[in-house]
Every structure is written in C-alpha cells, then in structure tokens.
Design a protein around this motif. Structure first.
Motif, PDB file in Angstrom:
ATOM      1  N   PHE A  41       0.830  -1.205   0.000  1.00 36.33           N
ATOM      2  CA  PHE A  41       0.000   0.000   0.000  1.00 36.33           C
ATOM      3  C   PHE A  41       0.867   1.258   0.000  1.00 36.33           C
ATOM      4  CE2 PHE A  41      -2.567   3.232   2.266  1.00 36.33           C
ATOM      5  CZ  PHE A  41      -3.626   3.309   1.387  1.00 36.33           C
ATOM      6  N   ILE A  42       1.984   1.209   0.747  1.00 40.63           N
ATOM      7  CA  ILE A  42       2.856   2.382   0.850  1.00 40.63           C
ATOM      8  C   ILE A  42       3.764   2.516  -0.367  1.00 40.63           C
ATOM      9  CG2 ILE A  42       4.725   3.454   2.180  1.00 40.63           C
ATOM     10  CD1 ILE A  42       3.582   2.108   4.669  1.00 40.63           C
ATOM     11  N   PHE A  43       4.411   1.409  -0.753  1.00 42.73           N
ATOM     12  CA  PHE A  43       5.446   1.471  -1.784  1.00 42.73           C
ATOM     13  C   PHE A  43       4.972   1.025  -3.169  1.00 42.73           C
ATOM     14  CE2 PHE A  43       7.754   0.259   2.231  1.00 42.73           C
ATOM     15  CZ  PHE A  43       8.198   1.545   2.518  1.00 42.73           C
ATOM     16  N   GLY A  44       3.784   0.455  -3.251  1.00 43.50           N
ATOM     17  CA  GLY A  44       3.281  -0.020  -4.539  1.00 43.50           C
ATOM     18  C   GLY A  44       3.508  -1.503  -4.756  1.00 43.50           C
ATOM     19  N   GLU A  45       4.479  -2.068  -4.062  1.00 37.48           N
ATOM     20  CA  GLU A  45       4.741  -3.500  -4.152  1.00 37.48           C
ATOM     21  C   GLU A  45       5.496  -3.954  -2.912  1.00 37.48           C
ATOM     22  OE1 GLU A  45       6.934  -3.882  -7.760  1.00 37.48           O
ATOM     23  OE2 GLU A  45       8.781  -3.081  -6.924  1.00 37.48           O
ATOM     24  N   ALA A  46       5.327  -5.218  -2.576  1.00 37.41           N
ATOM     25  CA  ALA A  46       6.007  -5.803  -1.426  1.00 37.41           C
ATOM     26  C   ALA A  46       6.607  -7.137  -1.848  1.00 37.41           C
ATOM     27  CB  ALA A  46       5.024  -6.008  -0.275  1.00 37.41           C
ATOM     28  N   TRP A  47       7.838  -7.375  -1.401  1.00 36.27           N
ATOM     29  CA  TRP A  47       8.568  -8.570  -1.816  1.00 36.27           C
ATOM     30  C   TRP A  47       8.892  -9.445  -0.626  1.00 36.27           C
ATOM     31  CZ3 TRP A  47       9.855  -9.329  -6.985  1.00 36.27           C
ATOM     32  CH2 TRP A  47       9.691  -8.220  -7.833  1.00 36.27           C
ATOM     33  N   ILE A  48       8.943 -10.739  -0.867  1.00 36.89           N
ATOM     34  CA  ILE A  48       9.476 -11.679   0.110  1.00 36.89           C
ATOM     35  C   ILE A  48      10.451 -12.617  -0.596  1.00 36.89           C
ATOM     36  CG2 ILE A  48       7.565 -11.688   1.770  1.00 36.89           C
ATOM     37  CD1 ILE A  48       6.608 -14.289   0.446  1.00 36.89           C
ATOM     38  N   LYS A  49      11.509 -12.957   0.118  1.00 39.14           N
ATOM     39  CA  LYS A  49      12.440 -13.979  -0.347  1.00 39.14           C
ATOM     40  C   LYS A  49      11.984 -15.301   0.246  1.00 39.14           C
ATOM     41  CE  LYS A  49      17.382 -15.225  -0.232  1.00 39.14           C
ATOM     42  NZ  LYS A  49      17.330 -16.450   0.572  1.00 39.14           N
ATOM     43  N   THR A  50      11.951 -16.347  -0.561  1.00 41.06           N
ATOM     44  CA  THR A  50      11.458 -17.649  -0.118  1.00 41.06           C
ATOM     45  C   THR A  50      12.566 -18.689  -0.199  1.00 41.06           C
ATOM     46  OG1 THR A  50      10.731 -18.272  -2.343  1.00 41.06           O
ATOM     47  CG2 THR A  50       9.150 -17.077  -0.964  1.00 41.06           C
TER      48      THR A  50
END
Length: 219
Positions: free
Chosen positions: A10-19
């Motif tokens: 919501f803040i940055f436009g995208e959110a990432w996770i390393k799996t």
C-alpha cells in the motif's frame, strides 16, 4: 510476514518476500522419532530413510522442514529490468548482517570481513524511521534464472570487497506455479500497470490529491 506485505504494498506499490526451504523448520519428523524412541541416551544409529542414509542422534533431531520467508524492501532488491516477471533473468538482493555473524557464516573469509565505520542508513520497518546500522556489513545475494544460455542458472554472494560464496549453480528448484520460476521471490502489488514491471502505490495517487488540496486551502 503477510500483514507487513499488505502494508508495504500500500505504501510502496509493491512488497517482496524472499522464499526458501528451511530444513530445520516445522515439527520433528515422525520417521526420525520412530527410530529415536528405540535409542538410549548417548546412543547413535545409522538408518536408511527413503533411500537416504541418516544418522539418528537424540541431540540432533530431524525436522520435516518448512517454508522460510523474509520481507524485502523494494530498494533492497534489484531485478532484471524487463516488462514481464517471466522475462526477468536475474535478481540481486541487498542484505545487512552483523559483522560477527558474517564471520561465523563465512569462516574462510573472516579475516577479510570488515564493517563500514560510518554505518548504513536503513529504514526501521516498525517505526518507519531511518536509523544508522553499525557493526554490520552489506552483502549482495545474486540469483540467475536457468535459461538457454545459462542452463544451470547462477548463484553467488559478495560484498563490495569480498566474494563470500563463489559462483555456482542456482540452488532453487523451479516453481511452475510462480511467474518468477527459480528466482526465490514472490511479490504483492497494490496497483498493476500494464507494460510496467513494478507496481504503483495508492499513496502516490493520494499524495497528489493532498498536494492539490493543500494549494487550494492556502490561497
């Protein structure tokens, strides 16, 4: 992890996770327990479990494993600048770890590992305040997708001055369900824009409206 992904998207436009697959995660493997129950304290035994020779040691239990997840801020990830995720062939993940922890992880490079005296400016994701991180090193974790010209993919870890892990094959298994394939990433976007790799943030839209309103109310 998921709640933070929602907030970050919501803040940055995208959110990432390393799996990754954490072999030491989850609960104790019931196959290991079946053999361990028959051992006396201090006793060890070699057995075959699904064709793999494993030592049963009461002090070193075997777990079923679990998915490992780590949130990554958008500016700590550099990805092949393509239009579609399926076309991205490499990713670089920027990671900060304490210098003493780095020396334990890479004992063969311990004498070359040094922290930056000035520290690193990082965002505290809890308070959303920029802080100075001291006694840490910045390492870059590089993954290359398996392609026609790089059939085994690529993987290595380095700092600005030291190669911590020498280049080797990509250790990640391809995931047919993921658009990122054998790049160990998943992403949640706020607003998808056709022809654009990165997501767009609602905050960006609201900030423009707020700026316009501020100008009108101060006339």
């Amino acid at each position: 992890k998921v709640n933070r992904m929602l907030r970050d998207s919501f803040i940055f436009g995208e959110a990432w996770i390393k799996t990754w697959w954490n072999k030491s995660g989850g609960w104790i493997d019931p196959r290991w327990e079946r053999y361990a129950d028959k051992l006396k304290p201090g006793q060890k035994k070699w057995v075959n479990i699904d064709g793999e020779r494993i030592q049963i040691d009461l002090d070193n239990p075997m777990f079923v494993g679990d998915h490992g997840l780590k949130n990554i801020l958008p500016w700590n990830l550099f990805i092949d600048p393509q239009v579609e995720p399926e076309d991205c062939e490499w990713v670089i993940i920027e990671d900060y770890i304490h210098v003493e922890n780095a020396k334990r992880l890479y004992p063969n490079k311990a004498n070359k590992i040094q922290s930056d005296n000035d520290g690193y400016k990082v965002l505290n994701t809890g308070s959303l305040v920029v802080e100075t991180l001291r006694n840490h090193i910045c390492r870059w974790i590089v993954f290359g997708r398996r392609t026609e010209f790089l059939p085994d993919g690529a993987y290595f870890v380095c700092t600005e001055d030291v190669m911590l892990e020498e280049p080797t094959d990509n250790p990640c298994e391809p995931c047919a369900e993921s658009e990122w394939g054998d790049l160990p990433l998943e992403r949640l976007t706020d607003i998808d824009v056709p022809g654009r790799l990165h997501g767009y943030s609602t905050i960006n839209i609201l900030s423009n409206l707020q700026h316009s309103e501020n100008q009108m109310t101060t006339m």
